[in-house]
Design an enzyme around this catalytic site. Structure first.
Site, PDB file in Angstrom:
ATOM      1  N   HIS A  22       0.873  -1.252  -0.018  1.00 43.45           N
ATOM      2  CA  HIS A  22      -0.113  -0.024   0.038  1.00 43.45           C
ATOM      3  C   HIS A  22       0.881   1.167   0.157  1.00 43.45           C
ATOM      4  CE1 HIS A  22      -4.023  -1.623   0.909  1.00 43.45           C
ATOM      5  NE2 HIS A  22      -3.155  -2.660   1.439  1.00 43.45           N
ATOM      6  N   LYS A  76      -7.533  14.614   5.341  1.00 40.20           N
ATOM      7  CA  LYS A  76      -6.858  13.240   5.250  1.00 40.20           C
ATOM      8  C   LYS A  76      -5.624  13.348   6.319  1.00 40.20           C
ATOM      9  CE  LYS A  76      -5.676  14.127   0.872  1.00 40.20           C
ATOM     10  NZ  LYS A  76      -6.162  12.826  -0.190  1.00 40.20           N
ATOM     11  N   ARG A  77      -5.200  12.363   6.573  1.00 38.40           N
ATOM     12  CA  ARG A  77      -3.957  12.343   7.675  1.00 38.40           C
ATOM     13  C   ARG A  77      -2.969  13.736   7.115  1.00 38.40           C
ATOM     14  NH1 ARG A  77      -3.228   8.469  11.726  1.00 38.40           N
ATOM     15  NH2 ARG A  77      -1.555   9.736  12.041  1.00 38.40           N
ATOM     16  N   LYS A 105       1.717  14.743   1.601  1.00 39.58           N
ATOM     17  CA  LYS A 105       0.268  14.930   1.146  1.00 39.58           C
ATOM     18  C   LYS A 105       0.161  16.512   0.718  1.00 39.58           C
ATOM     19  CE  LYS A 105      -1.776  10.823   3.509  1.00 39.58           C
ATOM     20  NZ  LYS A 105      -2.540  10.163   2.587  1.00 39.58           N
ATOM     21  N   THR A 115      -8.165   7.042  -1.361  1.00 38.76           N
ATOM     22  CA  THR A 115      -9.461   6.544  -1.647  1.00 38.76           C
ATOM     23  C   THR A 115     -10.494   7.665  -1.396  1.00 38.76           C
ATOM     24  OG1 THR A 115      -9.310   5.681   0.675  1.00 38.76           O
ATOM     25  CG2 THR A 115      -9.350   3.938  -1.162  1.00 38.76           C
ATOM     26  N   LYS A 147     -14.465   8.920  -2.974  1.00 38.31           N
ATOM     27  CA  LYS A 147     -15.491   9.344  -2.383  1.00 38.31           C
ATOM     28  C   LYS A 147     -16.057  10.759  -2.666  1.00 38.31           C
ATOM     29  CE  LYS A 147     -13.778   6.368   1.456  1.00 38.31           C
ATOM     30  NZ  LYS A 147     -12.792   6.157   2.735  1.00 38.31           N
TER      31      LYS A 147
END
Ligand code: CJB
Length: 737
Positions: free
Chosen positions: A270, A463-464, A469, A574, A578
């Site tokens: 992952h 998100k985290r 990111k 993911t 969504k």
């Protein structure tokens, strides 16, 4: 269980109860949530598969923001009980740690076998969380293990002298499933974490073998009856554990056992982030699990012998594929062990699977060939992420499509394409969006006291918090926009698209830079939101304690969401799926599943920017050589922060230094201009409501590929070789298992 808010108040509606329910926050981010969607899909597709995990007493911490900084509060989620779990008093297994090894001769056969005994023995107790499939009698299950002292342990029987030691032993046993390690995409090499990993696999394998043995089939049938998917490397010790059980306890020959092991396991990778790849000091593994370390050495030796035979004299290849990394300390590479012990290895989006073939596992491909390495693009459950999270949109879609069949077959959503330019439908569609934005605006007002207009463009990144990111790049661009708005003439300012930039996400408690990003967002929020001169054209919100329940409120309310990882770093993502499924457009880099989303919904309906993964290494090298200067747009922003526009100068220095002294590893400067240019384009386009509505409808209409039903069927057909069997997995079947 449920305590009414006012004494004496009766619960009159289901909705009153729903708000009282606590998230089972048993994972960190996308990895665990993906598994939750997959269990939903297994059941809904009548596939006989379960999820296994740990029943942590303290799940993911609750995040509070104090003076702009993240603080962590323990999440004792079981405080008021958990109505959804079934404690299985009949399902307990013993798990051993530490101890010693010796050889023992079987008096009958004369064969010598290895015996592992002594050490600490703890008990794993099962708790089942049944997961009903949608519109089927099939019931999935998540079996969670809780640790406790083993059954021979009795505190009261200890005399005075042993009492303290007994208490310590009890605590030590209970500690194993006490807390979730809160790091996402980052490994911490703590002994307790390794204990958790082995505890999970030892209990789970005993459970699986118990069920297999009920069928009274020979061991060679095991891989035909059982498929085990390793969800990242955390459960990789299952490979040597199954080999140990087969050889030491079931007395199979090594080769026969290894054949069974390698036909049973498959492995999903992952992440490619180096800091997330599990490497355990060999001495630690040896101390905790002495027999497993012996077995791992043997597995590795036999594997390297085969590689050597095929590529004689290729020392470098042996070094690259070995499960043991020579160095100080010597380390066990979990990903390598997972590859060696599995029949199939997959990545989670097309680009990611390509990257693991060409980088992380490139050397394994020389030995195994390409076939062992495949891709299964991630997916999300339409039940939870459209029907439950966005009931009004679900209803609107069903009314137009003449039924709710789309909930099990997202191909049916394609019919919405025909309505994308229908004015009446556009209005109904955007009404739902407005309603969802009002719900989120209400939440923001109630919880933070910040007033935001639902007519503004809602621009969301949840998100985290992680450097890869790039929430940092987002907030820097917000500052840039703030400066632009402040420099505008009144007439120009009137024309500007009002925007609400919403952030949410937890930083790992020890991740200093990520915590500074939260502080910067909070400081920018305080400054911008109170500046009347920009006439509410920009608002900045940090929503504390992002979790699944909050995601269900946030995701349906987005106009734009951001998925802006440095190309090649986000395996899939993911939440991107969504948002798009809920008719939110996305602004993203050419990374992870963004790419496939773009292919499905059409390039006109997604906003891509930034460098490509294939160029990242060269650009980083360029930076390290000091050959690239920071773009001027970014310089001005950085300068303003350094000068104290957002609080005490110096507070943010370590964060800003990542762009300079840290050589901008995540390429913020390289992507910055393209990023703000895309944002400009988005703000312009948002003015054309009809065009925007058409894009939004097309987003939802073309997301069939990202149903977790599609993903799980791929695992079932291509990796596990199983078929739907509606009658096999009833609620009774769980209780009998
Ligand atoms: N992922 O959430 C985590 N934690 C990890 O330690 C490693 C990976 C995420 O897994 C998701 C499910 O596959 C991916 O969508 C996401 O990109 C990845 O970061």
């Amino acid at each position: 269980m449920f305590i009414p808010k006012e004494p004496g108040t009766l619960v009159s509606a289901m909705e009153d109860l729903i708000d009282e329910e606590r998230d089972a926050a048993l994972g960190n981010g996308g990895l665990g949530r993906l598994a939750a969607c997959y269990v939903d899909s297994l059941a809904s597709c009548d596939l006989p598969g379960w999820g296994y995990g740990l029943r942590y007493n303290y799940g993911m911490f609750q995040q509070r923001i104090v003076d702009g900084y993240q603080t962590e509060v323990p999440d004792y989620w079981l405080n008021s009980g958990n109505p959804w779990e079934l404690p299985r008093v009949d399902k307990t297994y013993n798990v051993r740690f530490f101890g010693g090894l010796h050889d023992e001769k079987d008096p009958e056969t004369g064969k010598v076998k290895r015996v592992w005994d002594g050490g600490q023995v703890v008990q794993a107790a099962a708790y089942d969380v049944p997961i009903p499939g949608y519109d089927t009698t099939t019931m999935g299950n998540i079996r969670l293990w809780s640790s406790r002292p083993n059954s021979s342990f009795d505190l009261s029987s200890f005399n005075e002298g042993n009492y303290n030691q007994a208490v310590e032993e009890k605590k030590s046993a209970e500690n194993i499933t006490s807390i979730l390690y809160p790091n996402d995409n980052h490994m911490v090499g703590k002994e307790l974490r390794l204990k958790q990993e082995y505890f999970l696999v030892a209990a789970t394998l005993q459970d699986i073998i118990y069920r297999f043995k009920k069928g009274k089939k020979p061991w060679c049938e095991f891989p035909n009856q059982v498929a085990i998917q390793l969800n990242d490397t955390h459960p990789t010790l299952a490979i040597p554990e199954l080999q140990r059980i087969l050889v030491d306890e079931e007395c199979l020959e090594w080769d026969e056992a290894w054949d069974i092991v390698t036909r049973t396991f498959a492995f999903t990778n992952h992440t490619v982030l180096p800091e997330a790849l599990e490497r355990w000091p060999v001495d630690l593994v040896k101390h905790l699990l002495p027999r497993h370390m012996e077995i791992i050495y043997a597995i590795n030796l036999f594997f390297l012998q085969k590689v050597e035979k095929q590529f004689p004299g290729d020392r470098d290849l042996l070094v690259q594929v070995s499960a043991i990394e020579e160095g100080s300390p010597q380390c066990l590479r979990m990903a390598s062990l997972a590859v060696i012990g599995s029949h199939t290895v997959n990545g989670v989006a097309a680009l990611h699977s390509h990257l693991i073939r060409t980088t992380l596992f490139q050397h394994f491909i020389r030995y195994y060939g390409e076939e062992k390495f495949t891709n299964v693009t991630n997916g999300i459950s339409p039940r939870r992420w459209l029907h439950q999270a966005n009931p009004n949109l679900s209803q609107l879609i069903s009314s137009k499509l003449g039924g709710i069949e789309w909930i099990k077959d997202m191909e049916k959503l394609r019919a919405l394409n025909d309505l994308a330019t229908d004015k009446e439908f556009q209005e109904a569609w955007m009404d739902v969006k407005l309603h969802n934005k009002m719900r989120l605006a209400g939440y923001i007002k109630n919880n933070l006291g910040i007033e935001v207009s639902p007519d503004a463009l809602f621009d969301i990144q949840v998100k985290r918090i992680h450097e890869y990111k790039r929430q940092f790049m987002n907030i820097l661009s917000v500052i840039h926009r703030y400066h632009e708005l402040k420099a505008m003439e009144p007439s120009e300012l009137d024309e500007a698209t009002p925007r609400v930039v919403i952030f949410g996400g937890k930083a790992a408690p020890g991740y200093y830079i990520a915590k500074l990003v939260i502080k910067l967002i909070s400081s920018v929020s305080a400054k911008v939101n109170s500046d009347c001169s920009i006439k509410n054209k920009l608002k900045v919100v940090f929503l504390p304690d992002y979790n699944v329940s909050l995601a269900e409120v946030i995701i349906p309310a987005s106009d734009i969401s951001q998925h802006i990882s440095t190309a090649g770093t986000e395996a899939s993502g993911t939440s991107n799926m969504k948002f798009v499924l809920n008719g939110g457009l996305i602004l993203g880099t050419v990374d992870g599943a963004n790419i496939e989303i773009g292919e499905e919904i059409g390039k006109d309906n997604i906003f891509f920017f930034g460098v490509l993964a294939q160029d990242v290494e060269d650009l980083r090298h360029h930076n390290r050589m000091g050959k690239s200067a920071m773009v001027s747009s970014l310089c001005a922003v950085v300068q303003s922060v350094r000068e104290g526009e957002y609080g005490t100068p110096g507070v943010f220095a370590p964060l800003l230094d990542t762009l300079t002294i840290g050589t901008d590893y995540y390429l913020v400067s390289v992507d910055f201009d393209a990023y703000i240019e895309k944002q400009r384009e988005i703000e312009e386009l948002y003015k054309d409501k009809s065009c925007w509505a058409a894009k939004s409808i097309r987003c939802t209409a073309n997301m069939a590929k990202f149903s977790s039903d599609r993903s799980i069927r791929e695992y079932a057909e291509r990796i596990w070789n199983i078929e739907p069997c509606p009658l096999a997995a009833t609620p009774e079947a769980i209780l009998n298992d």
